[in-house]
Design a protein around this motif. Structure first.
Motif, PDB file in Angstrom:
ATOM      1  N   ASP A 873     -13.765  49.422  11.427  1.00 39.90           N
ATOM      2  CA  ASP A 873     -14.806  49.715  12.414  1.00 39.90           C
ATOM      3  C   ASP A 873     -15.327  51.143  12.268  1.00 39.90           C
ATOM      4  OD1 ASP A 873     -16.371  49.259  14.839  1.00 39.90           O
ATOM      5  OD2 ASP A 873     -14.947  50.646  15.784  1.00 39.90           O
ATOM      6  N   ARG A 874     -14.426  52.085  12.008  1.00 41.55           N
ATOM      7  CA  ARG A 874     -14.809  53.489  12.028  1.00 41.55           C
ATOM      8  C   ARG A 874     -15.094  54.089  10.649  1.00 41.55           C
ATOM      9  NH1 ARG A 874      -9.833  55.278  16.007  1.00 41.55           N
ATOM     10  NH2 ARG A 874     -10.416  53.972  17.794  1.00 41.55           N
ATOM     11  N   SER A 875     -14.514  53.492   9.604  1.00 46.35           N
ATOM     12  CA  SER A 875     -14.633  54.133   8.285  1.00 46.35           C
ATOM     13  C   SER A 875     -14.958  53.133   7.180  1.00 46.35           C
ATOM     14  CB  SER A 875     -13.312  54.855   7.948  1.00 46.35           C
ATOM     15  OG  SER A 875     -13.070  55.891   8.853  1.00 46.35           O
ATOM     16  N   SER A 876     -15.877  52.247   7.457  1.00 48.45           N
ATOM     17  CA  SER A 876     -16.258  51.273   6.432  1.00 48.45           C
ATOM     18  C   SER A 876     -16.839  51.977   5.210  1.00 48.45           C
ATOM     19  CB  SER A 876     -17.264  50.267   7.006  1.00 48.45           C
ATOM     20  OG  SER A 876     -18.428  50.946   7.473  1.00 48.45           O
ATOM     21  N   ALA A 877     -17.522  53.090   5.428  1.00 47.53           N
ATOM     22  CA  ALA A 877     -18.091  53.819   4.293  1.00 47.53           C
ATOM     23  C   ALA A 877     -16.994  54.359   3.390  1.00 47.53           C
ATOM     24  CB  ALA A 877     -18.971  54.963   4.797  1.00 47.53           C
ATOM     25  N   ALA A 878     -15.876  54.795   3.977  1.00 50.07           N
ATOM     26  CA  ALA A 878     -14.766  55.283   3.174  1.00 50.07           C
ATOM     27  C   ALA A 878     -14.125  54.150   2.371  1.00 50.07           C
ATOM     28  CB  ALA A 878     -13.718  55.928   4.076  1.00 50.07           C
ATOM     29  N   ILE A 879     -14.040  52.965   2.974  1.00 53.14           N
ATOM     30  CA  ILE A 879     -13.501  51.800   2.268  1.00 53.14           C
ATOM     31  C   ILE A 879     -14.401  51.460   1.085  1.00 53.14           C
ATOM     32  CG2 ILE A 879     -12.917  49.355   2.443  1.00 53.14           C
ATOM     33  CD1 ILE A 879     -11.003  51.264   3.881  1.00 53.14           C
ATOM     34  N   GLU A 880     -15.716  51.544   1.311  1.00 51.75           N
ATOM     35  CA  GLU A 880     -16.653  51.250   0.230  1.00 51.75           C
ATOM     36  C   GLU A 880     -16.518  52.284  -0.889  1.00 51.75           C
ATOM     37  OE1 GLU A 880     -21.467  51.176  -0.647  1.00 51.75           O
ATOM     38  OE2 GLU A 880     -20.735  50.983   1.401  1.00 51.75           O
ATOM     39  N   ARG A 881     -16.389  53.539  -0.517  1.00 48.54           N
ATOM     40  CA  ARG A 881     -16.338  54.594  -1.529  1.00 48.54           C
ATOM     41  C   ARG A 881     -15.038  54.569  -2.314  1.00 48.54           C
ATOM     42  NH1 ARG A 881     -14.395  59.762  -1.532  1.00 48.54           N
ATOM     43  NH2 ARG A 881     -13.818  59.627   0.663  1.00 48.54           N
ATOM     44  N   LEU A 882     -13.903  54.334  -1.647  1.00 46.08           N
ATOM     45  CA  LEU A 882     -12.609  54.397  -2.307  1.00 46.08           C
ATOM     46  C   LEU A 882     -12.214  53.075  -2.954  1.00 46.08           C
ATOM     47  CD1 LEU A 882     -10.713  56.437   0.431  1.00 46.08           C
ATOM     48  CD2 LEU A 882     -11.518  57.294  -1.776  1.00 46.08           C
ATOM     49  N   ALA A 883     -12.276  51.986  -2.194  1.00 44.50           N
ATOM     50  CA  ALA A 883     -11.845  50.690  -2.715  1.00 44.50           C
ATOM     51  C   ALA A 883     -12.978  49.897  -3.343  1.00 44.50           C
ATOM     52  CB  ALA A 883     -11.190  49.871  -1.598  1.00 44.50           C
ATOM     53  N   ARG A 884     -14.221  50.348  -3.150  1.00 47.93           N
ATOM     54  CA  ARG A 884     -15.418  49.664  -3.660  1.00 47.93           C
ATOM     55  C   ARG A 884     -15.507  48.244  -3.113  1.00 47.93           C
ATOM     56  NH1 ARG A 884     -18.664  53.292  -4.738  1.00 47.93           N
ATOM     57  NH2 ARG A 884     -19.837  52.082  -6.300  1.00 47.93           N
ATOM     58  N   LEU A 885     -15.151  48.114  -1.822  1.00 48.43           N
ATOM     59  CA  LEU A 885     -15.266  46.829  -1.135  1.00 48.43           C
ATOM     60  C   LEU A 885     -16.408  46.905  -0.136  1.00 48.43           C
ATOM     61  CD1 LEU A 885     -11.514  45.950  -0.395  1.00 48.43           C
ATOM     62  CD2 LEU A 885     -12.945  45.148  -2.279  1.00 48.43           C
ATOM     63  N   THR A 886     -17.414  46.062  -0.313  1.00 49.20           N
ATOM     64  CA  THR A 886     -18.529  45.988   0.628  1.00 49.20           C
ATOM     65  C   THR A 886     -19.365  44.741   0.334  1.00 49.20           C
ATOM     66  OG1 THR A 886     -20.388  47.201   1.580  1.00 49.20           O
ATOM     67  CG2 THR A 886     -20.143  47.355  -0.790  1.00 49.20           C
ATOM     68  N   PRO A 887     -19.749  44.000   1.350  1.00 48.58           N
ATOM     69  CA  PRO A 887     -19.300  44.190   2.732  1.00 48.58           C
ATOM     70  C   PRO A 887     -17.904  43.621   2.934  1.00 48.58           C
ATOM     71  CG  PRO A 887     -20.700  42.269   2.585  1.00 48.58           C
ATOM     72  CD  PRO A 887     -20.680  42.863   1.199  1.00 48.58           C
ATOM     73  N   VAL A 888     -17.227  44.086   3.966  1.00 48.13           N
ATOM     74  CA  VAL A 888     -15.956  43.515   4.369  1.00 48.13           C
ATOM     75  C   VAL A 888     -16.198  42.701   5.618  1.00 48.13           C
ATOM     76  CG1 VAL A 888     -13.602  43.978   5.105  1.00 48.13           C
ATOM     77  CG2 VAL A 888     -14.671  45.452   3.393  1.00 48.13           C
ATOM     78  N   THR A 889     -15.943  41.395   5.521  1.00 46.91           N
ATOM     79  CA  THR A 889     -16.230  40.474   6.616  1.00 46.91           C
ATOM     80  C   THR A 889     -14.934  40.048   7.280  1.00 46.91           C
ATOM     81  OG1 THR A 889     -18.142  39.634   5.392  1.00 46.91           O
ATOM     82  CG2 THR A 889     -17.305  38.269   7.210  1.00 46.91           C
ATOM     83  N   ILE A 890     -14.935  40.075   8.606  1.00 39.29           N
ATOM     84  CA  ILE A 890     -13.783  39.590   9.353  1.00 39.29           C
ATOM     85  C   ILE A 890     -13.978  38.094   9.554  1.00 39.29           C
ATOM     86  CG2 ILE A 890     -12.506  39.703  11.515  1.00 39.29           C
ATOM     87  CD1 ILE A 890     -13.283  42.639  11.689  1.00 39.29           C
ATOM     88  N   GLY A 891     -13.197  37.302   8.881  1.00 36.80           N
ATOM     89  CA  GLY A 891     -13.328  35.856   8.935  1.00 36.80           C
ATOM     90  C   GLY A 891     -12.792  35.220   7.679  1.00 36.80           C
ATOM     91  N   GLU A 892     -12.862  33.864   7.627  1.00 41.92           N
ATOM     92  CA  GLU A 892     -12.361  33.140   6.483  1.00 41.92           C
ATOM     93  C   GLU A 892     -13.290  33.297   5.288  1.00 41.92           C
ATOM     94  OE1 GLU A 892      -9.521  31.683   6.240  1.00 41.92           O
ATOM     95  OE2 GLU A 892      -8.900  31.848   8.348  1.00 41.92           O
ATOM     96  N   ALA A 893     -12.691  33.364   4.089  1.00 41.95           N
ATOM     97  CA  ALA A 893     -13.472  33.479   2.859  1.00 41.95           C
ATOM     98  C   ALA A 893     -14.002  32.110   2.459  1.00 41.95           C
ATOM     99  CB  ALA A 893     -12.596  34.032   1.743  1.00 41.95           C
ATOM    100  N   PRO A 894     -15.145  32.035   1.796  1.00 41.32           N
ATOM    101  CA  PRO A 894     -15.667  30.763   1.325  1.00 41.32           C
ATOM    102  C   PRO A 894     -14.745  30.166   0.276  1.00 41.32           C
ATOM    103  CG  PRO A 894     -16.888  32.582   0.378  1.00 41.32           C
ATOM    104  CD  PRO A 894     -15.998  33.171   1.421  1.00 41.32           C
ATOM    105  N   ALA A 895     -14.842  28.849   0.090  1.00 42.89           N
ATOM    106  CA  ALA A 895     -14.019  28.173  -0.904  1.00 42.89           C
ATOM    107  C   ALA A 895     -14.413  28.649  -2.301  1.00 42.89           C
ATOM    108  CB  ALA A 895     -14.175  26.657  -0.789  1.00 42.89           C
ATOM    109  N   GLY A 896     -13.468  28.559  -3.234  1.00 41.18           N
ATOM    110  CA  GLY A 896     -13.743  28.966  -4.608  1.00 41.18           C
ATOM    111  C   GLY A 896     -12.703  29.930  -5.118  1.00 41.18           C
ATOM    112  N   ALA A 897     -12.798  30.219  -6.420  1.00 33.95           N
ATOM    113  CA  ALA A 897     -11.845  31.133  -7.038  1.00 33.95           C
ATOM    114  C   ALA A 897     -11.923  32.514  -6.397  1.00 33.95           C
ATOM    115  CB  ALA A 897     -12.118  31.241  -8.534  1.00 33.95           C
ATOM    116  N   ALA A 898     -10.769  33.078  -6.144  1.00 33.46           N
ATOM    117  CA  ALA A 898     -10.711  34.385  -5.491  1.00 33.46           C
ATOM    118  C   ALA A 898      -9.385  35.051  -5.806  1.00 33.46           C
ATOM    119  CB  ALA A 898     -10.893  34.234  -3.983  1.00 33.46           C
TER     120      ALA A 898
END
Length: 982
Positions: A873-898
């Motif tokens: 909630d507070r540091s999504s930009a830091a998650i994007e910069r460090l882990a290169r994850l964006t967007p991060v969605t709260i919920g179930e992932a779609p079906a498929g390879a992951a």
């Protein structure tokens, strides 16, 4: 004001500069009269020595401890000095004379000793210069030498005191005799070598018509040293050996000499070995000496058949045939100018001619039986480590210390815990040796050393005293006295190191060197000086006047002794004996025994193998700091160190990492800190690093308290490299960087109260400046703490960086040990730890699947934990910069390879459709997994084969184990990667 650092770290440019500065400013022993003392003494290296890899380990560990305690505010004293090394030094000077076609005996004793002093002044002490290169912070202002006058007085006093208490005496016993050096040597100076030899069998005819029960008229004996039969005095058989029961107490007529010798029963004879009968030569074998004593043969009656050069001489009974007199004990074809038989060959020849040789029957390559004079064997043979010739057990009159009596208090001290041995596993070895200790031969037939303070009258009565004048008073007026020619074993004098270096005995004995009334060097025979062994010492750092008593009172007992386990008996145990006898208490509280530095394959280093590593060469190439850190990181209690130059290079890279991190700090306005206590912090990243410093200090202190050098080094290494350089500096970059354009990804770490620095340029400049100032203060403080904590291990680079960060009122070597005293928000530190865990897991998963580190990936988390929700909630930009994850969605992932990654209790699902060729990646991973599984199975089979483990070279077995561990790790990694693909 900071000093801009060079772009490249160059150890050579800073090491000489800082060492000279420390020594010139007295930093190695700051004035701390009221501080708690902490004292160690270095095992004094030989004055002839040069720095080898074992010295580098031993002194690095000591320096780490003394720098650590100095930083903690102790009155830290590291006593330094050199041993006069009697045999080694005399050999060096004699070789110099030989090179000039000269020799020692062309000079008087006093003239030769002066030549040794001259050599010491010109060439001795090279190792002390080399210890400086290693960075050893010893108190050079009080450098000691075992031949210094004050030290020599202490040596002579101890000898006299021991003699007066009946603990030193003169006796005729066997010693390790070096026929080349013509002196007794210690067990430590004897090296066992396996050489090709022979095992001869002889007939010893029974006397007086006696026969064995079998009807045999002789006893068969076997020996690897047939020449010694010229001095045989008995034949021993086991008391329970029924074959010889009827002849015990009867006699044998010894061939060649005709000597009549008894058959004795003694458990030394092994009924299962050979014939079960053993020839006994008590004057030339240590076991035989004891058998002879048990058989009632006094030492004075034991026969000696060799002179000081190992040539045959006539025995006391006059029975050695004339043809043997003057022959060397065994043939030395390279030295006898053409092959004159030695005593060994001639004895065998005469025994064979007389029909007393029992041939050895064997078969040749064709399977035919042949006769040999002897059975070929590989024989463990003692050699002198310096003379290089076979050591001869030789019966002589020598001075001995009653070591068994002196060992009683040390045994009690270690058993009660008054003295602690680390690792504790060495205690068993210590007790085994001390409880079975033999008399200690302390006299040596040399000219260089502490001359024994004994004078003899015409009847051979000894008068032991500090001076000839005192001895004359004991003998009476008009009694002519002659001084003992021998000197003391160097281990005798070095045993006094913990207290004699501190000024003992001070006012209770002769004055210290340099004081009014102090002893001067002898001018020749008949001198009344207590130091009657040496000419004037031209070296000198005498003990400072008037300081002896206060030093001794404050710094004895010493706090710690660090030494190699190989001198546990020869030096450490003897210091315990000397400490309790002379001082009435232990010499130190704790003894730390480290292992050996071995070659990379685990073998022992030796010049003959060509695998010796020169520590000075490593310093030239990688710097002293890198070598020191390697030694500490690899020093695990109870284990030897395998030399690995790649690791040394790795620690040079570690130093470079710190250098570059400091340059980054300077570029971002981060300089020195003005506080030992942690600065106030609001930002989560700053609170986190403060907490990390606290944990690191605690872990480091715990490791040092337990003398776990490897754990201490790993603690500061991981904190410096991973927590500070990799993570903290990365976390604070957004705070220190210029404001990004509107909408840019510049979000920094969250704050402890939930406010996130906004990436929007409309944010007030004052708010930015407050965060920047706080971050600079905390970062500068954290870097200072690193420099202090790392200083004992890497003193040179840390001192350089300490001063580069700004003007200081003291050097780093005299700084205060970290004491953060800060409370940090667990909510803030948990958030940073969680962010690091997510980033680390994501980067690792990318690497396993070959996904570009910079590619942004979508991620889903179904049920985020409270800490995850807060950070997202507070540091999504830091998650994007460090882990290169964006967007991060709260919920179930779609079906498929992951793939899945975890951070704490949170599981993130990252879809892979369109990111990689899933089938190709699965095929690649499966192929690699199959290969590692196959190789691991093969290696497990090989290592499970007892024949391979027992017969293969140790280095081959070790390599197989390392390869197995690698492939097992690969199986785990690749299996996990495949599971990520779903």
């Amino acid at each position: 004001m900071t000093t801009e650092l060079a772009t490249t770290f160059d150890p050579a440019a800073i090491e000489a500069k800082w060492y000279a500065h420390w020594e010139e400013t007295g930093a190695f022993r700051p004035e701390r009269p009221d501080a708690e003392p902490y004292t160690i003494v270095n095992p004094p290296p030989n004055v002839t020595g040069s720095l080898h890899i074992g010295h580098a380990l031993d002194n690095t560990l000591q320096d780490i401890v003394i720098r650590y305690e100095r930083l903690r505010g102790k009155d830290a004293l590291w006593v330094v000095g050199m041993d006069h090394a009697g045999i080694a030094t005399q050999m060096v000077v004699e070789r110099q004379l030989e090179a000039r076609q000269d020799k020692r005996t062309n000079y008087s004793r006093e003239e030769f000793v002066q030549k040794v002093w001259d050599w010491k002044a010109e060439s001795g002490g090279q190792i002390t210069r080399q210890l400086r290169r290693l960075g050893c912070s010893m108190d050079w202002s009080r450098e000691q030498f075992t031949m210094d006058e004050h030290f020599s007085n202490a040596v002579l006093k101890v000898f006299v005191d021991l003699y007066n208490k009946g603990l030193i005496y003169r006796d005729k016993r066997l010693v390790n005799w070096d026929p080349k050096l013509k002196t007794a040597i210690s067990d430590l100076e004897v090296e066992q070598q396996t050489v090709a030899g022979s095992f001869w069998h002889f007939k010893y005819p029974l006397a007086d018509g006696a026969t064995l029960d079998s009807g045999q008229v002789y006893i068969e004996v076997a020996t690897t040293r047939p020449e010694t039969m010229l001095a045989d005095m008995a034949v021993a058989v086991h008391p329970s050996d029924e074959r010889y029961a009827s002849v015990v107490g009867k006699h044998i007529i010894l061939p060649l000499t005709g000597r009549r010798i008894p058959i004795v029963a003694d458990e030394h004879a092994d009924p299962e070995l050979g014939s079960g009968a053993v020839k006994i030569t008590p004057g030339h074998d240590f076991n035989d000496f004891e058998v002879g004593k048990r058989a009632g043969i006094a030492a004075g009656e034991m026969l000696n058949m060799l002179d000081a050069e190992a040539n045959v001489c006539q025995t006391a009974d006059g029975l050695v045939p004339a043809e043997f007199i003057g022959l060397h004990r065994f043939k030395r074809a390279s030295e006898n100018g053409g092959g004159v038989d030695g005593a060994r060959e001639l004895v065998v020849q005469r025994m064979k001619e007389a029909g007393f040789l029992i041939p050895h029957i064997t078969k040749n390559k064709a399977g035919e039986e042949i006769e040999l004079d002897a059975e070929p064997r590989q024989i463990a043979t003692p050699f002198g480590d310096r003379g290089g010739v076979v050591i001869e057990p030789w019966l002589t009159d020598q001075w001995y210390v009653d070591a068994a009596e002196l060992a009683k208090k040390p045994i009690e001290a270690v058993r009660s815990g008054e003295v602690e041995i680390v690792p504790k596993t060495w205690e068993k070895t210590f007790f085994n040796w001390m409880e079975n200790i033999q008399p200690w031969c302390v006299s040596r037939q040399l000219w260089w050393g502490h001359r024994i303070p004994a004078w003899y009258d015409a009847d051979g009565n000894a008068y032991v005293a500090m001076s000839e004048e005192e001895a004359q008073a004991l003998a009476g007026v008009g009694v002519a006295l002659t001084r003992d020619e021998d000197v003391l074993d160097t281990w005798f004098s070095s045993a006094l190191w913990p207290f004699a270096t501190l000024g003992w005995p001070g006012e209770n004995s002769s004055p210290l060197a340099g004081e009014e009334g102090g002893a001067s060097a002898p001018e020749g025979e008949g001198s009344t000086t207590p130091v009657a062994a040496c000419a004037a010492d031209p070296s000198p750092n005498p003990l400072p006047q008037g300081e002896g008593a206060s030093l001794l009172e404050k710094h004895y007992p010493n706090s710690l002794l660090i030494s190699g386990f190989d001198i546990l008996f020869f030096w450490d145990a003897r210091m315990l004996m000397a400490g309790y006898f002379n001082m009435g208490e232990r010499p130190w509280d704790k003894l730390y025994l480290h292992g050996l530095v071995r070659a990379a394959d685990g073998s022992k280093m030796s010049k003959s193998k060509g695998n010796v590593v020169d520590p000075l060469g490593l310093i030239d190439q990688y710097g002293a700091d890198a070598l020191r850190f390697f030694m500490a990181a690899m020093e695990s209690q109870g284990r030897d160190i395998k030399m690995d130059e790649r690791r040394v290079e790795g620690y040079r890279n570690f130093a470079t990492k710190l250098w570059n991190a400091t340059r980054f700090c300077q570029a971002n306005g981060i300089g020195k800190s003005n506080t030992v206590k942690a600065p106030a912090a609001r930002l989560a990243a700053n609170q986190w690093i403060i907490g990390e410093v606290q944990q690191t200090v605690e872990a480091l202190d715990a490791a040092m308290a337990d003398l776990r050098f490897d754990a201490a080094a790993n603690t500061i290494y991981q904190f410096t490299w991973s927590r500070f350089c990799d993570w903290y500096l990365e976390l604070i970059k957004p705070v220190l960087s210029p404001l990004p354009p509107a909408g840019g990804a510049g979000g920094g770490p969250e704050t402890s109260d939930g406010d996130t620095p906004s990436p929007n340029p409309s944010r007030e400049r004052e708010g930015d400046w407050s965060a920047i100032q706080e971050t600079r203060e905390v970062a500068g403080w954290a870097l200072d703490q690193i420099l202090v904590m790392l200083h004992p291990f890497m003193p040179f680079i840390t001192e350089e960086l300490w001063h580069a960060q700004g003007e200081r009122n003291h050097d780093l070597i005299l700084a205060k040990w970290p004491d953060p005293r800060a409370e940090v928000s667990k909510e803030a530190t948990d958030a940073i730890d969680w962010t690091i865990a997510l980033t680390t897991a994501t980067r690792g998963a990318r690497n396993e699947l070959g996904i570009s580190p910079g590619e942004k990936l979508a991620a889903f988390v179904a049920n985020p934990s409270p800490v995850a929700s807060r950070v997202l909630d507070r540091s999504s930009a830091a998650i994007e910069r460090l882990a290169r994850l964006t967007p991060v969605t709260i919920g179930e992932a779609p079906a498929g390879a992951a793939m899945q990654v975890t951070a704490g209790e949170d599981v993130f699902v990252i879809p892979l459709e369109g990111v990689i060729d899933i089938e190709a990646e699965r095929a690649r991973l499966t192929k690699a997994l199959t290969a590692s599984q196959k190789e691991a199975a093969s290696l497990e089979g090989r290592l499970g084969n007892a024949s391979f483990v027992e017969r293969a070279k140790p280095e081959a077995v070790e390599k197989a184990r390392e390869d197995l561990a690698h492939h097992q790790g690969e199986v785990t990694r690749l299996t996990g990667a495949l599971e990520r693909l779903g």
